[in-house]
Design an enzyme around this catalytic site. Sequence first.
Site, PDB file in Angstrom:
ATOM      1  N   ASP A  89      50.763  32.356-109.394  1.00  7.10           N
ATOM      2  CA  ASP A  89      51.639  33.005-108.407  1.00  7.10           C
ATOM      3  C   ASP A  89      51.337  34.502-108.338  1.00  7.10           C
ATOM      4  O   ASP A  89      50.563  35.034-109.141  1.00  7.10           O
ATOM      5  CB  ASP A  89      53.125  32.738-108.747  1.00  7.10           C
ATOM      6  N   HIS A 104      43.665  32.066-114.300  1.00  6.90           N
ATOM      7  CA  HIS A 104      43.565  30.691-113.795  1.00  6.90           C
ATOM      8  C   HIS A 104      43.544  30.607-112.276  1.00  6.90           C
ATOM      9  O   HIS A 104      43.835  29.550-111.723  1.00  6.90           O
ATOM     10  CB  HIS A 104      44.718  29.851-114.363  1.00  6.90           C
ATOM     11  N   SER A 174      53.201  28.931-123.989  1.00 14.36           N
ATOM     12  CA  SER A 174      53.300  28.053-125.163  1.00 14.36           C
ATOM     13  C   SER A 174      52.163  28.310-126.148  1.00 14.36           C
ATOM     14  O   SER A 174      52.163  27.764-127.235  1.00 14.36           O
ATOM     15  CB  SER A 174      53.228  26.600-124.703  1.00 14.36           C
TER      16      SER A 174
HETATM   17  P1  NAD Z   1      52.657  27.199-120.914  1.00 17.24           P
HETATM   18  O1  NAD Z   1      51.873  26.275-121.734  1.00 17.24           O
HETATM   19  O2  NAD Z   1      52.322  28.615-121.044  1.00 17.24           O
HETATM   20  O3  NAD Z   1      54.233  26.914-121.249  1.00 17.24           O
HETATM   21  C1  NAD Z   1      55.323  27.563-120.648  1.00 17.24           C
HETATM   22  C2  NAD Z   1      56.103  28.378-121.701  1.00 17.24           C
HETATM   23  O4  NAD Z   1      57.158  29.047-121.012  1.00 17.24           O
HETATM   24  C3  NAD Z   1      56.773  27.525-122.814  1.00 17.24           C
HETATM   25  O5  NAD Z   1      56.394  28.026-124.095  1.00 17.24           O
HETATM   26  C4  NAD Z   1      58.271  27.759-122.585  1.00 17.24           C
HETATM   27  O6  NAD Z   1      59.017  27.812-123.805  1.00 17.24           O
HETATM   28  C5  NAD Z   1      58.276  29.092-121.876  1.00 17.24           C
HETATM   29  N1  NAD Z   1      59.464  29.370-121.062  1.00 17.24           N
HETATM   30  C6  NAD Z   1      60.241  28.524-120.349  1.00 17.24           C
HETATM   31  N2  NAD Z   1      61.246  29.192-119.745  1.00 17.24           N
HETATM   32  C7  NAD Z   1      61.096  30.508-120.083  1.00 17.24           C
HETATM   33  C8  NAD Z   1      61.800  31.718-119.767  1.00 17.24           C
HETATM   34  N3  NAD Z   1      62.890  31.693-118.967  1.00 17.24           N
HETATM   35  N4  NAD Z   1      61.378  32.877-120.306  1.00 17.24           N
HETATM   36  C9  NAD Z   1      60.273  32.914-121.118  1.00 17.24           C
HETATM   37  N5  NAD Z   1      59.572  31.805-121.454  1.00 17.24           N
HETATM   38  C10 NAD Z   1      59.969  30.632-120.933  1.00 17.24           C
HETATM   39  O7  NAD Z   1      52.513  26.944-119.428  1.00 17.24           O
HETATM   40  P2  NAD Z   1      52.521  25.581-118.657  1.00 17.24           P
HETATM   41  O8  NAD Z   1      53.788  25.502-117.898  1.00 17.24           O
HETATM   42  O9  NAD Z   1      52.214  24.482-119.607  1.00 17.24           O
HETATM   43  O10 NAD Z   1      51.331  25.768-117.648  1.00 17.24           O
HETATM   44  C11 NAD Z   1      49.973  25.646-118.018  1.00 17.24           C
HETATM   45  C12 NAD Z   1      49.137  26.305-116.951  1.00 17.24           C
HETATM   46  O11 NAD Z   1      49.512  25.831-115.649  1.00 17.24           O
HETATM   47  C13 NAD Z   1      49.380  27.806-116.882  1.00 17.24           C
HETATM   48  O12 NAD Z   1      48.562  28.462-117.779  1.00 17.24           O
HETATM   49  C14 NAD Z   1      49.111  28.111-115.422  1.00 17.24           C
HETATM   50  O13 NAD Z   1      47.735  28.249-115.189  1.00 17.24           O
HETATM   51  C15 NAD Z   1      49.590  26.886-114.699  1.00 17.24           C
HETATM   52  N6  NAD Z   1      50.981  27.108-114.184  1.00 17.24           N
HETATM   53  C16 NAD Z   1      51.232  28.244-113.462  1.00 17.24           C
HETATM   54  C17 NAD Z   1      52.525  28.482-112.976  1.00 17.24           C
HETATM   55  C18 NAD Z   1      52.768  29.764-112.189  1.00 17.24           C
HETATM   56  O14 NAD Z   1      51.843  30.321-111.635  1.00 17.24           O
HETATM   57  N7  NAD Z   1      54.012  30.265-112.148  1.00 17.24           N
HETATM   58  C19 NAD Z   1      53.547  27.568-113.233  1.00 17.24           C
HETATM   59  C20 NAD Z   1      53.249  26.386-113.979  1.00 17.24           C
HETATM   60  C21 NAD Z   1      51.949  26.184-114.465  1.00 17.24           C
END
Ligand code: NAD
Length: 232
Positions: A89, A104, A174
Amino acid sequence: MKKLVVLSGAGISAESGIQTFRDSDGLWENYRVEDVCTPEALARNPELVIHFYNERLQQVLKAKPNPAHTALVELEKAYRVQIVTQNIDDLHERAGSSHVLHLHGEIRKKRSSVDENDIRDIVPIEKGIQMGDLDKYGKQYRPHIVFFGEAVPNIEPATRMVEEADILLVIGTSLNVYPAAGLLYYARPDAEVYYIDPKADSNGHLDKRIHCISEKAGAAVPELVKQLLEKA
Ligand code: NAD
């Protein structure tokens, strides 16, 4: 001015209404990752993959930066700030951060599948990538996204940025998705490292010198930014 690097993950955008995928039982908005986020999926069913990312684009266009994104902009008053984000995003940019490196890819862009340097804005953005939108080789444009299993071209500049950081903030990730998760280990031994994530205490096996803040980014980042500005 000290150099401050932010490593952000999907969690920083969760409070803007963009779901993380690891928090949703292995499904990303009801899709299996293998069906929509791999090079094999793109080859097998480009229409589905493009449809999936057009849906994610619609979600991003509706979302707004939250207090975590906006607080990070304030840090630029006292530090040389570089954001390195795993997110696709554009919420850091819309909040006003000046230096953002995407590991990414970026949801607002499309890319040739033949020439990886042919990267363009999606126009008009509201429509997303259209089937039949071809590059100069006559191939369908794909989302400018690094799929699982693909190389991460920006990992090298990101590694150098982390190596040079005096202060490192790791927010909403994570620490499971490599190579991004490994960046943390390039921090200098004397760098101050903070990790903000509701699961900070249980994610990974972290060095004792890392200050873990097990809270949501929307509340914890503005608080930490305030402290860092006071001591700058
Ligand atoms: P990730 O493995 O980094 O996990 C998400 C982390 O966010 C978890 O550790 C969780 O505990 C934490 N989290 C949840 N709510 C939170 C909050 N309010 N404040 C702080 N931390 C919080 O990411 P993923 O979701 O497994 O995604 C993997 C890949 O997919 C990303 O590296 C990215 O490339 C893509 N992705 C991007 C977006 C985006 O652009 N917003 C969203 C989802 C996935």
